[in-house]
Design an enzyme around this catalytic site. Sequence first.
Site, PDB file in Angstrom:
ATOM      1  N   CYS A  42       0.825  -1.218   0.000  1.00 40.87           N
ATOM      2  CA  CYS A  42       0.000   0.000   0.000  1.00 40.87           C
ATOM      3  C   CYS A  42       0.853   1.260   0.000  1.00 40.87           C
ATOM      4  O   CYS A  42       0.659   2.157  -0.813  1.00 40.87           O
ATOM      5  CB  CYS A  42      -0.934  -0.022   1.205  1.00 40.87           C
ATOM      6  SG  CYS A  42      -1.928   1.460   1.342  1.00 40.87           S
ATOM      7  N   LYS A  58      -0.029   5.221  -6.097  1.00 40.68           N
ATOM      8  CA  LYS A  58      -1.035   5.190  -7.178  1.00 40.68           C
ATOM      9  C   LYS A  58      -1.935   6.417  -7.132  1.00 40.68           C
ATOM     10  O   LYS A  58      -2.149   7.084  -8.123  1.00 40.68           O
ATOM     11  CB  LYS A  58      -1.851   3.899  -7.053  1.00 40.68           C
ATOM     12  CG  LYS A  58      -2.971   3.707  -8.061  1.00 40.68           C
ATOM     13  CD  LYS A  58      -4.299   4.269  -7.653  1.00 40.68           C
ATOM     14  CE  LYS A  58      -4.810   3.907  -6.303  1.00 40.68           C
ATOM     15  NZ  LYS A  58      -5.293   2.570  -6.147  1.00 40.68           N
ATOM     16  N   TYR A 118      -8.672  -3.857 -11.139  1.00 40.39           N
ATOM     17  CA  TYR A 118      -8.395  -2.569 -10.511  1.00 40.39           C
ATOM     18  C   TYR A 118      -7.134  -1.913 -11.093  1.00 40.39           C
ATOM     19  O   TYR A 118      -7.143  -0.770 -11.493  1.00 40.39           O
ATOM     20  CB  TYR A 118      -8.103  -2.765  -9.018  1.00 40.39           C
ATOM     21  CG  TYR A 118      -9.246  -2.998  -8.083  1.00 40.39           C
ATOM     22  CD1 TYR A 118      -9.712  -1.970  -7.266  1.00 40.39           C
ATOM     23  CD2 TYR A 118      -9.830  -4.248  -7.954  1.00 40.39           C
ATOM     24  CE1 TYR A 118     -10.728  -2.178  -6.347  1.00 40.39           C
ATOM     25  CE2 TYR A 118     -10.850  -4.468  -7.034  1.00 40.39           C
ATOM     26  CZ  TYR A 118     -11.299  -3.423  -6.237  1.00 40.39           C
ATOM     27  OH  TYR A 118     -12.297  -3.636  -5.340  1.00 40.39           O
ATOM     28  N   GLU A 171      -6.783   1.488 -13.445  1.00 42.89           N
ATOM     29  CA  GLU A 171      -6.194   2.665 -12.793  1.00 42.89           C
ATOM     30  C   GLU A 171      -4.972   3.157 -13.571  1.00 42.89           C
ATOM     31  O   GLU A 171      -4.818   4.360 -13.813  1.00 42.89           O
ATOM     32  CB  GLU A 171      -5.827   2.333 -11.341  1.00 42.89           C
ATOM     33  CG  GLU A 171      -7.067   2.134 -10.486  1.00 42.89           C
ATOM     34  CD  GLU A 171      -6.802   1.821  -9.018  1.00 42.89           C
ATOM     35  OE1 GLU A 171      -7.729   1.968  -8.219  1.00 42.89           O
ATOM     36  OE2 GLU A 171      -5.674   1.421  -8.670  1.00 42.89           O
ATOM     37  N   HIS A 190     -27.331  20.563  -2.039  1.00 36.56           N
ATOM     38  CA  HIS A 190     -27.442  21.083  -3.396  1.00 36.56           C
ATOM     39  C   HIS A 190     -26.461  22.211  -3.631  1.00 36.56           C
ATOM     40  O   HIS A 190     -26.313  23.055  -2.753  1.00 36.56           O
ATOM     41  CB  HIS A 190     -28.879  21.580  -3.597  1.00 36.56           C
ATOM     42  CG  HIS A 190     -29.173  21.930  -5.008  1.00 36.56           C
ATOM     43  ND1 HIS A 190     -29.240  20.982  -6.016  1.00 36.56           N
ATOM     44  CD2 HIS A 190     -29.402  23.129  -5.597  1.00 36.56           C
ATOM     45  CE1 HIS A 190     -29.512  21.593  -7.160  1.00 36.56           C
ATOM     46  NE2 HIS A 190     -29.611  22.887  -6.938  1.00 36.56           N
TER      47      HIS A 190
HETATM   48  P1  NDP Z   1      -7.609  -8.215 -10.294  1.00 30.95           P
HETATM   49  O1  NDP Z   1      -7.807  -9.548  -9.738  1.00 30.95           O
HETATM   50  O2  NDP Z   1      -8.486  -7.082  -9.866  1.00 30.95           O
HETATM   51  O3  NDP Z   1      -7.696  -8.283 -11.875  1.00 30.95           O
HETATM   52  C1  NDP Z   1      -6.896  -9.161 -12.617  1.00 30.95           C
HETATM   53  C2  NDP Z   1      -7.252  -8.988 -14.078  1.00 30.95           C
HETATM   54  O4  NDP Z   1      -6.355  -9.780 -14.853  1.00 30.95           O
HETATM   55  C3  NDP Z   1      -8.660  -9.439 -14.395  1.00 30.95           C
HETATM   56  O5  NDP Z   1      -9.196  -8.584 -15.347  1.00 30.95           O
HETATM   57  C4  NDP Z   1      -8.416 -10.845 -14.949  1.00 30.95           C
HETATM   58  O6  NDP Z   1      -9.385 -11.247 -15.876  1.00 30.95           O
HETATM   59  C5  NDP Z   1      -7.103 -10.639 -15.676  1.00 30.95           C
HETATM   60  N1  NDP Z   1      -6.391 -11.901 -15.870  1.00 30.95           N
HETATM   61  C6  NDP Z   1      -6.158 -12.862 -14.955  1.00 30.95           C
HETATM   62  N2  NDP Z   1      -5.484 -13.880 -15.514  1.00 30.95           N
HETATM   63  C7  NDP Z   1      -5.290 -13.559 -16.807  1.00 30.95           C
HETATM   64  C8  NDP Z   1      -4.688 -14.204 -17.902  1.00 30.95           C
HETATM   65  N3  NDP Z   1      -4.140 -15.411 -17.770  1.00 30.95           N
HETATM   66  N4  NDP Z   1      -4.685 -13.582 -19.098  1.00 30.95           N
HETATM   67  C9  NDP Z   1      -5.256 -12.368 -19.217  1.00 30.95           C
HETATM   68  N5  NDP Z   1      -5.843 -11.703 -18.229  1.00 30.95           N
HETATM   69  C10 NDP Z   1      -5.868 -12.302 -17.034  1.00 30.95           C
HETATM   70  O7  NDP Z   1      -6.071  -7.905 -10.059  1.00 30.95           O
HETATM   71  P2  NDP Z   1      -5.225  -6.591 -10.080  1.00 30.95           P
HETATM   72  O8  NDP Z   1      -3.866  -7.050 -10.442  1.00 30.95           O
HETATM   73  O9  NDP Z   1      -5.844  -5.506 -10.874  1.00 30.95           O
HETATM   74  O10 NDP Z   1      -5.287  -6.136  -8.551  1.00 30.95           O
HETATM   75  C11 NDP Z   1      -5.024  -7.067  -7.518  1.00 30.95           C
HETATM   76  C12 NDP Z   1      -5.868  -6.773  -6.316  1.00 30.95           C
HETATM   77  O11 NDP Z   1      -5.343  -5.642  -5.639  1.00 30.95           O
HETATM   78  C13 NDP Z   1      -7.304  -6.389  -6.602  1.00 30.95           C
HETATM   79  O12 NDP Z   1      -8.152  -7.484  -6.769  1.00 30.95           O
HETATM   80  C14 NDP Z   1      -7.685  -5.579  -5.412  1.00 30.95           C
HETATM   81  O13 NDP Z   1      -8.114  -6.454  -4.403  1.00 30.95           O
HETATM   82  C15 NDP Z   1      -6.386  -4.917  -5.041  1.00 30.95           C
HETATM   83  N6  NDP Z   1      -6.345  -3.519  -5.509  1.00 30.95           N
HETATM   84  C16 NDP Z   1      -7.234  -2.617  -5.011  1.00 30.95           C
HETATM   85  C17 NDP Z   1      -7.225  -1.315  -5.434  1.00 30.95           C
HETATM   86  C18 NDP Z   1      -8.224  -0.344  -4.902  1.00 30.95           C
HETATM   87  O14 NDP Z   1      -8.840  -0.623  -3.885  1.00 30.95           O
HETATM   88  N7  NDP Z   1      -8.433   0.789  -5.568  1.00 30.95           N
HETATM   89  C19 NDP Z   1      -6.258  -0.849  -6.423  1.00 30.95           C
HETATM   90  C20 NDP Z   1      -5.383  -1.869  -6.895  1.00 30.95           C
HETATM   91  C21 NDP Z   1      -5.430  -3.146  -6.448  1.00 30.95           C
HETATM   92  P3  NDP Z   1     -10.728 -12.036 -15.442  1.00 30.95           P
HETATM   93  O15 NDP Z   1     -11.603 -11.058 -14.758  1.00 30.95           O
HETATM   94  O16 NDP Z   1     -11.267 -12.503 -16.750  1.00 30.95           O
HETATM   95  O17 NDP Z   1     -10.291 -13.161 -14.559  1.00 30.95           O
END
Ligand code: NDP
Length: 450
Positions: free
Chosen positions: A43, A51, A177, A181, A435
């Site tokens: 974080c 971020k 996410y 972002e 408002h």
């Molecule tokens: P996420 O789990 O949110 O997203 C991963 C993405 O990668 C999804 O779109 C997934 O697709 C895709 N993906 C997974 N495997 C493959 C593959 N083999 N080929 C292509 N695409 C793939 O992970 P992030 O890395 O974005 O973030 C990790 C975590 O960190 C988040 O889940 C969240 O909990 C936390 N986070 C929170 C934030 C906030 O609160 N603002 C900001 C950043 C991170 P599919 O959906 O199809 O599986």
Amino acid sequence: MESYDFDLFTIGAGSGGVRASRASARYGARVAVADERALGGTCVNVGCIPKKLLVYASHYAEDFAEAAGFGWNVGERSFDWGRLIANKDKEIRRLNEVYARLLDQAGVTRLEGRARIVDAHTVSVGNQTYTARYILIAVGGWPTLLEIPGAEHAITSNEAFHLEQLPQRVAIVGGGYIAVEFAGIFHGLGSQVTQLYRGPLFLRGFDDDVRTHLAEEMRKKGVDLRFDCNITAIEPGPRGLRVALTRGEPLEVDQVLMAVGRHPLTKDLGLERVGIEPGSRGEIAVDRLSRTCVPSIFAIGDVTDRINLTPVALAEGEALARTLFADTPTEPDHADVPSAVFSQPPIGTVGLTEAQARAQFQDVAIYRSSFRPLKHTVSGSEERSLMKLIVDRSSDRVLGVHVVGPDAGEIVQGFAVAVKMRATKAQLDATIGIHPTAAEELVTLREPIA
Ligand code: NDP
């Protein structure tokens, strides 16, 4: 009675580990925390905080453009990536020091180095071993890289925060996410951004209207969103990286950012010595009190892969301290956790999506409004906002609140209290709006659309 060096030995000084350590010390426990990287974990160092600073930086492009409608002549503009990164790093260093001070003031022993579990009550850090009544694993997660040819040429969010230069052309892989972002960050700072997502619509798990709305807004701004399209290989060439795709012509870019999820950092932690077997993603299974299969060993935060958000890790840490040292077994509450995606425009959300509500409740009412915010009637921006409420008709309870638009996270934090208190739609209706704000829309949605 057995005596230990510490009552609690925490492995990992990120959000969860630091909170659990400080809270335990507050209850009188003798605590040590070890980390091999900078204090504050993901974080503080390569996540939420840097971020958000980059999101602020990138938003100025629109702010300058919109200023003209309000009578301002903004002169020549230029952007200095190096200065932004240096200022961001300075703030991160300050936060690292704040974390150190907080731990010191709490009387927590700080150890630098890689900690490994030796047995159910022993941890090693370098050549030293320490015994503890309880061990807490709070080592967090790490970005995952796809195993494709040329993956070594890609970066993850970890490196994106330390690039020497702003890339002119970026391909972002993923639709979660981090991907949305960074798409907003790089686009706002002037890069040409192509975001690749393997499915038909990104942000799986979010409300469908939210997903569609954000996709439209990002496209309007000029992000090249490609759905049903994935990366298959990366090859360096004379004019950049050649990115092969499952669909369409290869892309040529300067940087490929993989944001395809994160995995728990459980390798080389000595888990096998105590019989803890991580799950398929590396996650450590725990019970509702965050206890692993070893009675003296607990785990919280991203390493447990429950809800991977800093405030959730904090709550898990606080609950654990109460359980272990305040004689009050406390289960962390994972219901109705609000979250924001700092996309552009941002998303704020709490409670159920429409699809989840329809699966769980018989009769669901949907209230929705999409509008051009007041500011943009003069700014010239075409950006629209979305507000959506999901209500259980039989109890009138508000099941979900979803916002896409400026300050969505700030708005939904307040509404999350109402959802947590099981507010009804009638109570929202009885609340007077402020408002003119965008948030007043949420207390003036009168007619359901479904
Ligand atoms: P996420 O789990 O949110 O997203 C991963 C993405 O990668 C999804 O779109 C997934 O697709 C895709 N993906 C997974 N495997 C493959 C593959 N083999 N080929 C292509 N695409 C793939 O992970 P992030 O890395 O974005 O973030 C990790 C975590 O960190 C988040 O889940 C969240 O909990 C936390 N986070 C929170 C934030 C906030 O609160 N603002 C900001 C950043 C991170 P599919 O959906 O199809 O599986």
